[in-house]
Design a protein around this motif. Structure first.
Motif, PDB file in Angstrom:
ATOM      1  N   CYS A   4       0.852  -1.197   0.000  1.00  0.00           N
ATOM      2  CA  CYS A   4       0.000   0.000   0.000  1.00  0.00           C
ATOM      3  C   CYS A   4       0.880   1.237   0.000  1.00  0.00           C
ATOM      4  O   CYS A   4       1.751   1.385   0.863  1.00  0.00           O
ATOM      5  CB  CYS A   4      -0.899  -0.009   1.234  1.00  0.00           C
ATOM      6  N   VAL A  17      -8.245  -4.178  -1.643  1.00  0.00           N
ATOM      7  CA  VAL A  17      -8.173  -3.001  -0.782  1.00  0.00           C
ATOM      8  C   VAL A  17      -7.140  -3.281   0.301  1.00  0.00           C
ATOM      9  O   VAL A  17      -6.986  -4.429   0.753  1.00  0.00           O
ATOM     10  CB  VAL A  17      -9.554  -2.688  -0.144  1.00  0.00           C
ATOM     11  N   CYS A  18      -6.415  -2.256   0.716  1.00  0.00           N
ATOM     12  CA  CYS A  18      -5.403  -2.418   1.754  1.00  0.00           C
ATOM     13  C   CYS A  18      -6.068  -2.938   3.034  1.00  0.00           C
ATOM     14  O   CYS A  18      -7.048  -2.359   3.529  1.00  0.00           O
ATOM     15  CB  CYS A  18      -4.678  -1.099   2.018  1.00  0.00           C
ATOM     16  N   GLY A  22      -7.421   0.403   4.672  1.00  0.00           N
ATOM     17  CA  GLY A  22      -8.678   0.340   3.949  1.00  0.00           C
ATOM     18  C   GLY A  22      -8.929   1.520   3.029  1.00  0.00           C
ATOM     19  O   GLY A  22     -10.041   1.687   2.533  1.00  0.00           O
ATOM     20  N   ARG A  25      -7.266   1.410  -2.933  1.00  0.00           N
ATOM     21  CA  ARG A  25      -7.817   0.335  -3.760  1.00  0.00           C
ATOM     22  C   ARG A  25      -6.787  -0.029  -4.826  1.00  0.00           C
ATOM     23  O   ARG A  25      -6.405   0.812  -5.626  1.00  0.00           O
ATOM     24  CB  ARG A  25      -9.120   0.778  -4.425  1.00  0.00           C
ATOM     25  N   CYS A  49      -6.782   6.792  -5.844  1.00  0.00           N
ATOM     26  CA  CYS A  49      -7.316   6.124  -4.665  1.00  0.00           C
ATOM     27  C   CYS A  49      -8.184   7.121  -3.910  1.00  0.00           C
ATOM     28  O   CYS A  49      -8.008   8.326  -4.035  1.00  0.00           O
ATOM     29  CB  CYS A  49      -6.202   5.578  -3.780  1.00  0.00           C
TER      30      CYS A  49
END
Length: 212
Positions: A4, A17-18, A22, A25, A49
């Motif tokens: 991420c 998604v991380c 979160g 994406r 994102c």
């Protein structure tokens, strides 16, 4: 491994998604490791994102490498570039890096001695006129001094000239005493003849093979 770019958390390659923040994406589609190889092109494109906020500060543009095939780039480059620039004022333009090696420059033609005192000696043919003979009185480009036996010197000081122009090779006898031969055929003084690869030239007692 999918990292991420916001929180630097290492996610599984299949993550959409991380898992930590979160907020990021991961883009769907091909990844860099799937396409690296011969005949491929790397693009530098923008990846968007969204954070869980309603303001514009929650939108970011992250520059990251994407790898696609050359055919995909040629067919969709205009669309990708326009979307990347118009969709977000912070977006980066698409940059194409062609990984195809540049073609090598053709080697200049050469004369290789096949009969003489120094067999296999090579003489490069440069653009323009290349004079053949012995550098006793005038300088020559292809010096036959030392290629003939001192007891049998048949080459003239200015014996012949080879002209290299726009990829074409021509040879001309310069009124030499013992003549210039191409594939055993004697040239008349002032006569020009086109040369091709593997032709055999005789100047005095020395024979050359043309290599192009």
């Amino acid at each position: 491994m999918a990292t991420c770019p916001l929180c630097l958390f290492s996610n599984s390659p299949e993550a959409a998604v991380c898992a930590r923040c979160g907020k990021f994406r991961f883009p769907a589609g091909p990844t860099e490791s799937e396409f690296i190889g011969e005949g491929h092109t790397r693009l530098l494109a923008s990846v968007h994102c969204e954070q869980d906020t309603d303001d514009e500060s929650g939108r970011r543009t992250i520059r990251g490498p994407l790898t696609v095939t050359k055919s995909a780039v040629q067919s969709s480059m205009a669309t990708v570039a326009a979307t990347a620039v118009a969709g977000d004022s912070d977006a980066y333009s698409v940059v194409t890096i062609d990984t195809t090696p540049a073609p090598l420059a053709p080697a200049p033609p050469r004369l290789i001695v096949i009969r003489g005192e120094k067999v296999n000696a090579e003489y490069l043919i440069l653009n323009g006129k290349n004079f053949m003979g012995r550098s006793a009185d005038k300088p020559v480009d292809i010096d036959l001094t030392g290629q003939e036996s001192s007891e049998q010197v048949w080459s003239s000081r200015q014996h012949a000239v080879i002209i290299f122009d726009r990829g074409m090779l021509l040879i001309e006898d310069l009124s030499s005493l013992n003549g210039t031969f191409v594939n055993r055929s004697r040239l008349h003084p002032g006569q020009q003849r086109m040369l091709q690869s593997n032709d055999v030239i005789q100047v005095g007692t020395v024979q050359f093979k043309v290599t192009m």
